[in-house]
Design an enzyme around this catalytic site. Sequence first.
Site, PDB file in Angstrom:
ATOM      1  N   GLU A   1     -87.130 -27.639  91.269  1.00 24.63           N
ATOM      2  CA  GLU A   1     -86.075 -27.693  90.656  1.00 24.63           C
ATOM      3  C   GLU A   1     -85.102 -28.977  91.267  1.00 24.63           C
ATOM      4  O   GLU A   1     -84.997 -27.882  92.441  1.00 24.63           O
ATOM      5  CB  GLU A   1     -85.172 -27.563  89.832  1.00 24.63           C
ATOM      6  CG  GLU A   1     -85.953 -26.786  88.037  1.00 24.63           C
ATOM      7  CD  GLU A   1     -86.591 -25.586  88.158  1.00 24.63           C
ATOM      8  OE1 GLU A   1     -87.327 -25.615  86.884  1.00 24.63           O
ATOM      9  OE2 GLU A   1     -86.777 -25.004  89.242  1.00 24.63           O
ATOM     10  N   THR A   2     -84.576 -29.890  90.947  1.00 31.29           N
ATOM     11  CA  THR A   2     -83.709 -30.682  91.512  1.00 31.29           C
ATOM     12  C   THR A   2     -82.482 -30.587  90.334  1.00 31.29           C
ATOM     13  O   THR A   2     -83.211 -30.605  89.588  1.00 31.29           O
ATOM     14  CB  THR A   2     -83.981 -32.045  92.239  1.00 31.29           C
ATOM     15  OG1 THR A   2     -85.066 -31.286  93.019  1.00 31.29           O
ATOM     16  CG2 THR A   2     -82.915 -32.689  92.379  1.00 31.29           C
TER      17      THR A   2
END
Length: 262
Positions: free
Chosen positions: A47-48
């Site tokens: 995830e970002t």
Amino acid sequence: MPNRNIYQVDAFTDVAFRGNPAGVMVLEAPMEEQLMQKIANEMNLAETAFAYPLKDGYNLRWFTPEKEVKLCGHATLATAHIMWQEGITQSDKIDFHTLSGVLSAERVGESIQLDFPAIKGEETNSKELVKAQLGVEPVGFAESDKGYMLIELKDSNEVKNFFPVSENILKLGEFVVIITSRDNEFDFVSRVFGPAFGIDEDPVTGSAHCMLATYWNKVLGRNSFQAYQASKRGGQINVVLDNDRVYLTGKAVTVIKGEILF
């Protein structure tokens, strides 16, 4: 659009190159959704996270390389870590407005405690499908309408030695798949797989522990756990279940600080 700072943070660890890496961008204003997705794809991490200020906290969104997700623990911890490290906020508690409601991060000594929603699961008729596709014999099983499937195996060696085949995991449906067991050193261990979201195996998954907490509460009759996610990188989480909330405590380490050029 000006250049932006972007960070890579290892979450749920106090040692670099372990735990779960997350991308973090703290913005001054909302960013176009398509651009956030492109950046997440470029970062190619589980995830970002993208945050920007509101009157009463921060908006926070999480993207895998493939799509936006509604809940992510390690990238929330990573975002709070960056905001304190970089002096973006002086408050010891940060409220994040997300697709899963208001979540908070609070400094507790040298650690960060996240306040997340508990996720409850129910047994369904998918157990036979799990046996057929994964080649394991579940001793416990739960499925959540939040998109999580939990499979308890007989011992931690079975969890640690499990060899995931993404094509078979995908046949279980669009779930984050959790395998878990009791352990001699920790209260429970787990591993987490999300090929439906572009993540073959997630190293350390805060959101999965929101369901692990409710499951092991029923099995062990306790509400406080020392948990270990037995991925190759590995990570430890202190987990406390309090009614419909789960408190996840861990540390984080910044490993990369850079500037993304649009």
